[in-house]
Design a protein around this motif. Sequence first.
Motif, PDB file in Angstrom:
ATOM      1  N   LEU A  70       0.857  -1.169   0.000  1.00 26.48           N
ATOM      2  CA  LEU A  70       0.000   0.000   0.000  1.00 26.48           C
ATOM      3  C   LEU A  70       0.896   1.222   0.000  1.00 26.48           C
ATOM      4  O   LEU A  70       1.826   1.328   0.789  1.00 26.48           O
ATOM      5  CB  LEU A  70      -0.918   0.011   1.217  1.00 26.48           C
ATOM      6  CG  LEU A  70      -1.874  -1.167   1.304  1.00 26.48           C
ATOM      7  CD1 LEU A  70      -2.664  -1.106   2.604  1.00 26.48           C
ATOM      8  CD2 LEU A  70      -2.814  -1.175   0.127  1.00 26.48           C
ATOM      9  N   ALA A  71       0.616   2.142  -0.861  1.00 24.59           N
ATOM     10  CA  ALA A  71       1.448   3.332  -0.969  1.00 24.59           C
ATOM     11  C   ALA A  71       0.938   4.398  -0.011  1.00 24.59           C
ATOM     12  O   ALA A  71      -0.258   4.535   0.212  1.00 24.59           O
ATOM     13  CB  ALA A  71       1.421   3.854  -2.393  1.00 24.59           C
ATOM     14  N   CYS A  72       1.880   5.125   0.561  1.00 28.45           N
ATOM     15  CA  CYS A  72       1.546   6.246   1.436  1.00 28.45           C
ATOM     16  C   CYS A  72       2.162   7.494   0.848  1.00 28.45           C
ATOM     17  O   CYS A  72       3.237   7.456   0.254  1.00 28.45           O
ATOM     18  CB  CYS A  72       2.137   6.026   2.831  1.00 28.45           C
ATOM     19  SG  CYS A  72       1.049   5.114   3.888  1.00 28.45           S
ATOM     20  N   GLU A  73       1.464   8.564   0.999  1.00 22.68           N
ATOM     21  CA  GLU A  73       1.994   9.818   0.513  1.00 22.68           C
ATOM     22  C   GLU A  73       1.758  10.844   1.611  1.00 22.68           C
ATOM     23  O   GLU A  73       0.658  10.967   2.148  1.00 22.68           O
ATOM     24  CB  GLU A  73       1.264  10.219  -0.781  1.00 22.68           C
ATOM     25  CG  GLU A  73       1.993  11.277  -1.538  1.00 22.68           C
ATOM     26  CD  GLU A  73       1.413  11.458  -2.937  1.00 22.68           C
ATOM     27  OE1 GLU A  73       1.088  12.606  -3.258  1.00 22.68           O
ATOM     28  OE2 GLU A  73       1.298  10.472  -3.671  1.00 22.68           O
ATOM     29  N   GLY A  83      -1.318  19.175   4.966  1.00 19.58           N
ATOM     30  CA  GLY A  83      -2.630  19.475   5.523  1.00 19.58           C
ATOM     31  C   GLY A  83      -3.610  18.378   5.168  1.00 19.58           C
ATOM     32  O   GLY A  83      -3.330  17.512   4.339  1.00 19.58           O
ATOM     33  N   VAL A  84      -4.768  18.411   5.809  1.00 19.87           N
ATOM     34  CA  VAL A  84      -5.786  17.392   5.539  1.00 19.87           C
ATOM     35  C   VAL A  84      -6.422  17.679   4.188  1.00 19.87           C
ATOM     36  O   VAL A  84      -6.879  18.787   3.916  1.00 19.87           O
ATOM     37  CB  VAL A  84      -6.870  17.406   6.639  1.00 19.87           C
ATOM     38  CG1 VAL A  84      -7.981  16.434   6.293  1.00 19.87           C
ATOM     39  CG2 VAL A  84      -6.258  17.080   7.982  1.00 19.87           C
ATOM     40  N   HIS A  85      -6.382  16.659   3.346  1.00 16.25           N
ATOM     41  CA  HIS A  85      -7.035  16.758   2.046  1.00 16.25           C
ATOM     42  C   HIS A  85      -7.802  15.450   1.851  1.00 16.25           C
ATOM     43  O   HIS A  85      -7.210  14.383   1.738  1.00 16.25           O
ATOM     44  CB  HIS A  85      -5.993  16.950   0.934  1.00 16.25           C
ATOM     45  CG  HIS A  85      -6.610  17.378  -0.365  1.00 16.25           C
ATOM     46  ND1 HIS A  85      -7.262  16.508  -1.179  1.00 16.25           N
ATOM     47  CD2 HIS A  85      -6.664  18.596  -0.964  1.00 16.25           C
ATOM     48  CE1 HIS A  85      -7.700  17.140  -2.255  1.00 16.25           C
ATOM     49  NE2 HIS A  85      -7.338  18.425  -2.136  1.00 16.25           N
ATOM     50  N   TYR A  86      -9.133  15.544   1.792  1.00 18.37           N
ATOM     51  CA  TYR A  86      -9.965  14.347   1.803  1.00 18.37           C
ATOM     52  C   TYR A  86      -9.922  13.560   0.493  1.00 18.37           C
ATOM     53  O   TYR A  86     -10.363  12.422   0.443  1.00 18.37           O
ATOM     54  CB  TYR A  86     -11.408  14.718   2.146  1.00 18.37           C
ATOM     55  CG  TYR A  86     -11.524  15.231   3.564  1.00 18.37           C
ATOM     56  CD1 TYR A  86     -11.403  14.347   4.632  1.00 18.37           C
ATOM     57  CD2 TYR A  86     -11.712  16.579   3.834  1.00 18.37           C
ATOM     58  CE1 TYR A  86     -11.480  14.802   5.934  1.00 18.37           C
ATOM     59  CE2 TYR A  86     -11.791  17.044   5.128  1.00 18.37           C
ATOM     60  CZ  TYR A  86     -11.672  16.155   6.187  1.00 18.37           C
ATOM     61  OH  TYR A  86     -11.732  16.598   7.475  1.00 18.37           O
ATOM     62  N   ALA A  87      -9.378  14.117  -0.538  1.00 19.04           N
ATOM     63  CA  ALA A  87      -9.263  13.396  -1.807  1.00 19.04           C
ATOM     64  C   ALA A  87      -7.991  12.555  -1.868  1.00 19.04           C
ATOM     65  O   ALA A  87      -7.809  11.778  -2.793  1.00 19.04           O
ATOM     66  CB  ALA A  87      -9.289  14.374  -2.970  1.00 19.04           C
ATOM     67  N   MET A  88      -7.088  12.714  -0.896  1.00 19.07           N
ATOM     68  CA  MET A  88      -5.807  12.003  -0.927  1.00 19.07           C
ATOM     69  C   MET A  88      -5.986  10.480  -0.957  1.00 19.07           C
ATOM     70  O   MET A  88      -5.303   9.802  -1.733  1.00 19.07           O
ATOM     71  CB  MET A  88      -4.934  12.418   0.259  1.00 19.07           C
ATOM     72  CG  MET A  88      -3.523  11.868   0.157  1.00 19.07           C
ATOM     73  SD  MET A  88      -2.666  12.272  -1.389  1.00 19.07           S
ATOM     74  CE  MET A  88      -2.331  13.987  -1.112  1.00 19.07           C
ATOM     75  N   PRO A  89      -6.900   9.889  -0.161  1.00 11.38           N
ATOM     76  CA  PRO A  89      -7.062   8.428  -0.262  1.00 11.38           C
ATOM     77  C   PRO A  89      -7.484   7.988  -1.664  1.00 11.38           C
ATOM     78  O   PRO A  89      -7.030   6.966  -2.175  1.00 11.38           O
ATOM     79  CB  PRO A  89      -8.151   8.110   0.773  1.00 11.38           C
ATOM     80  CG  PRO A  89      -8.114   9.240   1.730  1.00 11.38           C
ATOM     81  CD  PRO A  89      -7.691  10.445   0.943  1.00 11.38           C
ATOM     82  N   VAL A  90      -8.356   8.777  -2.297  1.00 11.01           N
ATOM     83  CA  VAL A  90      -8.789   8.451  -3.658  1.00 11.01           C
ATOM     84  C   VAL A  90      -7.606   8.536  -4.607  1.00 11.01           C
ATOM     85  O   VAL A  90      -7.415   7.683  -5.474  1.00 11.01           O
ATOM     86  CB  VAL A  90      -9.927   9.397  -4.109  1.00 11.01           C
ATOM     87  CG1 VAL A  90     -10.287   9.156  -5.555  1.00 11.01           C
ATOM     88  CG2 VAL A  90     -11.141   9.236  -3.209  1.00 11.01           C
ATOM     89  N   ASN A  94      -4.431   8.084  -3.880  1.00 10.12           N
ATOM     90  CA  ASN A  94      -3.555   6.925  -3.641  1.00 10.12           C
ATOM     91  C   ASN A  94      -4.140   5.657  -4.257  1.00 10.12           C
ATOM     92  O   ASN A  94      -3.416   4.848  -4.837  1.00 10.12           O
ATOM     93  CB  ASN A  94      -3.328   6.728  -2.144  1.00 10.12           C
ATOM     94  CG  ASN A  94      -2.329   7.722  -1.596  1.00 10.12           C
ATOM     95  OD1 ASN A  94      -1.526   8.287  -2.330  1.00 10.12           O
ATOM     96  ND2 ASN A  94      -2.381   7.947  -0.287  1.00 10.12           N
ATOM     97  N   MET A  95      -5.478   5.487  -4.139  1.00 12.54           N
ATOM     98  CA  MET A  95      -6.102   4.310  -4.739  1.00 12.54           C
ATOM     99  C   MET A  95      -5.973   4.346  -6.258  1.00 12.54           C
ATOM    100  O   MET A  95      -5.808   3.311  -6.901  1.00 12.54           O
ATOM    101  CB  MET A  95      -7.576   4.229  -4.336  1.00 12.54           C
ATOM    102  CG  MET A  95      -7.784   3.788  -2.901  1.00 12.54           C
ATOM    103  SD  MET A  95      -9.511   3.473  -2.504  1.00 12.54           S
ATOM    104  CE  MET A  95     -10.197   5.108  -2.544  1.00 12.54           C
ATOM    105  N   LEU A  99      -3.850   2.026 -11.165  1.00  9.46           N
ATOM    106  CA  LEU A  99      -3.111   2.148 -12.420  1.00  9.46           C
ATOM    107  C   LEU A  99      -1.930   1.193 -12.456  1.00  9.46           C
ATOM    108  O   LEU A  99      -1.619   0.599 -13.485  1.00  9.46           O
ATOM    109  CB  LEU A  99      -2.651   3.592 -12.639  1.00  9.46           C
ATOM    110  CG  LEU A  99      -3.777   4.581 -12.949  1.00  9.46           C
ATOM    111  CD1 LEU A  99      -3.229   6.008 -12.980  1.00  9.46           C
ATOM    112  CD2 LEU A  99      -4.460   4.258 -14.238  1.00  9.46           C
ATOM    113  N   SER A 100      -1.301   1.036 -11.313  1.00 10.45           N
ATOM    114  CA  SER A 100      -0.181   0.087 -11.226  1.00 10.45           C
ATOM    115  C   SER A 100      -0.674  -1.340 -11.438  1.00 10.45           C
ATOM    116  O   SER A 100      -0.056  -2.127 -12.153  1.00 10.45           O
ATOM    117  CB  SER A 100       0.503   0.224  -9.864  1.00 10.45           C
ATOM    118  OG  SER A 100       1.476  -0.771  -9.711  1.00 10.45           O
TER     119      SER A 100
END
Length: 194
Positions: A10-13, A17-24, A26-27, A32-33
């Motif tokens: 699982l990739a982490c980035e 700051g909090v950005h609620y689109a970040m999990p999307v 990362n998915m 794509l991978s």
Amino acid sequence: MEEGPYLALLACESQSGVHYAMPVRNMLYDSLSYTEQIRKMLKNYVPDYRINLVDVGKIHDPEKFTSDLQLIFGMLKYRGDMRELQKYMDRHREYFQNVDADTYRAAREMLHAGGVMESMREEKDRKEGTVNMCKALEDLYQSGVDSGMEMGIQALVETCRELGHTREVTEKKVGEKFTVSREKVRECMEKYWA
């Protein structure tokens, strides 16, 4: 598939700051991978066959084909001109009088004549899995004539009503302008004189 343990990363980035689109996001990276991995894996199982596409509308010389396609493609060449299509079918009448069911269905779909030519399934001239395409084409032509006649009668009736003609005068005009029976005139008057 290979045997042995499977590993999922699982990739982490990190983010400031909090950005609620970040999990999307990362998915999306992960998916794509995985897509690329699946593409490489499928290459071993799915052969890369060459496919030849033919634009039937642009075939000028259907005689180059040696199967039933030759006559069907020739027929499609004239699909925009009913008289030429009829002449073509007359030249190849022997073939078109006994077309197998699969060829018939292909021609019906390519001519976009499913509704009218579908009725041929119940026709008496269908024997041993063959269809008389000459009869089917005549039915298709007659259906077009009937449809045009019906539209013409409807337009005449509506025009006469708009001009204030009586029902009797309109019925007489329909009888004069169209070669249909009195019964058909009355039927059309009932349908369009509303």
